[in-house]
Design an enzyme around this catalytic site. Structure first.
Site, mmCIF file in Angstrom:
data_model
loop_
_atom_site.group_PDB
_atom_site.id
_atom_site.type_symbol
_atom_site.label_atom_id
_atom_site.label_comp_id
_atom_site.label_asym_id
_atom_site.label_seq_id
_atom_site.Cartn_x
_atom_site.Cartn_y
_atom_site.Cartn_z
ATOM 1 N N ARG A 135 0.868 -1.176 0.000
ATOM 2 C CA ARG A 135 0.000 0.000 0.000
ATOM 3 C C ARG A 135 0.902 1.222 0.000
ATOM 4 O O ARG A 135 1.630 1.482 0.965
ATOM 5 C CB ARG A 135 -0.890 -0.014 1.247
ATOM 6 C CG ARG A 135 -1.859 1.162 1.389
ATOM 7 C CD ARG A 135 -2.606 1.019 2.710
ATOM 8 N NE ARG A 135 -3.500 2.121 2.966
ATOM 9 C CZ ARG A 135 -4.803 2.121 2.700
ATOM 10 N NH1 ARG A 135 -5.362 1.056 2.152
ATOM 11 N NH2 ARG A 135 -5.554 3.164 2.982
ATOM 12 N N HIS A 144 -7.284 1.592 -6.760
ATOM 13 C CA HIS A 144 -7.556 0.834 -5.543
ATOM 14 C C HIS A 144 -8.400 -0.387 -5.930
ATOM 15 O O HIS A 144 -9.576 -0.498 -5.566
ATOM 16 C CB HIS A 144 -8.299 1.714 -4.547
ATOM 17 C CG HIS A 144 -8.217 1.254 -3.121
ATOM 18 N ND1 HIS A 144 -7.691 0.023 -2.758
ATOM 19 C CD2 HIS A 144 -8.626 1.845 -1.956
ATOM 20 C CE1 HIS A 144 -7.757 -0.111 -1.448
ATOM 21 N NE2 HIS A 144 -8.313 0.973 -0.940
ATOM 22 N N GLN A 161 -10.388 -2.607 -3.234
ATOM 23 C CA GLN A 161 -11.572 -1.939 -2.701
ATOM 24 C C GLN A 161 -12.761 -2.109 -3.628
ATOM 25 O O GLN A 161 -13.867 -2.416 -3.198
ATOM 26 C CB GLN A 161 -11.291 -0.448 -2.494
ATOM 27 C CG GLN A 161 -12.493 0.344 -2.019
ATOM 28 C CD GLN A 161 -12.967 -0.093 -0.650
ATOM 29 O OE1 GLN A 161 -12.194 -0.074 0.293
ATOM 30 N NE2 GLN A 161 -14.231 -0.496 -0.538
ATOM 31 N N ASP A 189 -16.481 9.523 -1.803
ATOM 32 C CA ASP A 189 -15.276 9.266 -1.015
ATOM 33 C C ASP A 189 -14.865 10.588 -0.374
ATOM 34 O O ASP A 189 -15.474 11.634 -0.623
ATOM 35 C CB ASP A 189 -14.168 8.714 -1.912
ATOM 36 C CG ASP A 189 -13.082 7.978 -1.129
ATOM 37 O OD1 ASP A 189 -13.108 8.000 0.122
ATOM 38 O OD2 ASP A 189 -12.193 7.389 -1.773
ATOM 39 N N CYS A 246 -15.926 3.874 0.791
ATOM 40 C CA CYS A 246 -14.881 2.916 1.168
ATOM 41 C C CYS A 246 -14.385 3.114 2.597
ATOM 42 O O CYS A 246 -13.718 2.226 3.137
ATOM 43 C CB CYS A 246 -13.717 2.983 0.188
ATOM 44 S SG CYS A 246 -12.761 4.515 0.255
ATOM 45 N N ARG A 304 -14.186 -6.444 2.052
ATOM 46 C CA ARG A 304 -12.761 -6.365 1.740
ATOM 47 C C ARG A 304 -12.106 -7.711 2.050
ATOM 48 O O ARG A 304 -11.267 -8.209 1.290
ATOM 49 C CB ARG A 304 -12.093 -5.246 2.560
ATOM 50 C CG ARG A 304 -12.392 -3.831 2.108
ATOM 51 C CD ARG A 304 -11.789 -3.523 0.736
ATOM 52 N NE ARG A 304 -10.358 -3.689 0.716
ATOM 53 C CZ ARG A 304 -9.474 -2.763 1.125
ATOM 54 N NH1 ARG A 304 -9.900 -1.605 1.602
ATOM 55 N NH2 ARG A 304 -8.177 -2.990 1.043
#
Length: 310
Positions: free
Chosen positions: A108, A135, A138, A226, A265, A293
């Site tokens: 990450r 991502h 996700q 987001d 998310c 996830r």
């Protein structure tokens, strides 16, 4: 490098059939997780996976650690400060050394090019746990959540309102692979990257761009947003001013289909991109999304270790 290794870097790298197989495997493992049959789902038995975090994490770290253990493997967490990828030594040296210790790498970090370089030199599978560019893990969880709540996503309409960030990029990739309409409402100053939209058009994705969040949300089966200030972003006050009209609140969600779900998310900044009544309301699927996830990533891990033939 071993040509056969399976990286999971971007949804755009895969066919829709492969992504569907990964998603279905994750759903199947989720359905059996609390049953005796779950012990059969251990494709990582005896495997070690390193989790490298240059950026803070809650859901990514926990879901990967639990998922790896559920699949029989052993996770080891390392911070970016301990590795300093590309700083203390060449990335190719780091990648090849790690490959001697571990059977897979999840990383990450913000720099997508460094991720690609690491994946190029690593001799084991590399999984993108987040970069500034995309991502994918996700959005695999998001797709799983959508289909649990709304049925097959093919032919449906998904609306995004707010900033055009890494999660949106992976949603655009998903639109091309799963054949649904993606409507995107952003301020002009924060519009999606031209190269991303050009890729989507080339791939035949149904992408609709607008500056009006109500136009994007109209009749949509899911509404997604987001945070307005993501990791690595500057000019917080300017972003807030630009994005205030894109807040997901009762008035905006009412414009969507009456059974539409809300996705985010997390972490969420309540009162900014979304109001409390929406994120805590009956149409919110954010907790299912967070749980998924774990299950979607188990599908990814199983695919990387060739337990899924797709």
């Amino acid at each position: 490098m071993t040509a056969e290794k399976r990286n999971f870097l971007d949804l755009s790298d895969f066919s829709g059939a492969t992504l569907r197989a990964i998603l279905d495997a994750g759903k199947d493992m989720k359905s059996r997780r609390r049953t005796p049959a779950a012990v059969q789902d251990r494709p990582l038995e005896g495997k070690n996976v390193v989790l490298i975090f240059e950026q803070p994490s809650l859901r990514t770290r926990m879901s990967f650690e639990v998922g790896i253990r559920d699949l029989g493997g052993s996770p080891v967490m390392v911070t970016g400060k301990e590795i300093e990828l590309g700083e203390r030594e060449a990335i190719k040296d780091t990648a090849r050394v790690i490959s001697r210790y571990f059977d897979a790498i999840m990383i990450r970090m913000l720099d997508h090019q460094k991720l690609l370089e690491l994946a190029h030199w690593a001799e084991v599978p590399v999984i993108n746990g987040l970069t500034k560019t995309s991502h994918p893990c996700q959005v695999m969880a998001d797709l799983m959540t959508f289909e649990e709540r709304q049925g097959p996503i093919k032919g449906r309409t998904v609306a995004w309102t707010g900033d055009s960030n890494n999660v949106l990029a992976s949603w655009v990739h998903a639109a091309a692979r799963f054949d649904f309409t993606m409507r995107i409402a952003t301020p002009e100053e924060l519009a999606p990257r031209p190269d991303l939209i050009a890729w989507a058009k080339k791939e035949g994705a149904k992408i609709e761009l607008t500056r009006d969040p109500f136009e994007a949300v109209d009749g949509a089966d899911a509404v997604i947003t987001d945070t307005w200030v993501s990791m690595g972003d500057a000019e917080k006050e300017r972003r807030h001013n630009l994005l205030q009209p894109y807040q997901v609140n009762a008035k905006l969600l009412k414009a969507a289909h009456r059974d539409a779900i809300f996705l985010h998310c997390l972490p969420a900044h309540r009162g900014e991109e979304v109001t409390d009544e929406i994120i805590d309301g009956p149409q919110s699927a954010v907790l299912d999304e967070a749980e998924n996830r774990l299950h979607a990533q188990k599908g990814v891990l199983a695919w990387c270790f060739e337990a899924i033939q797709a």
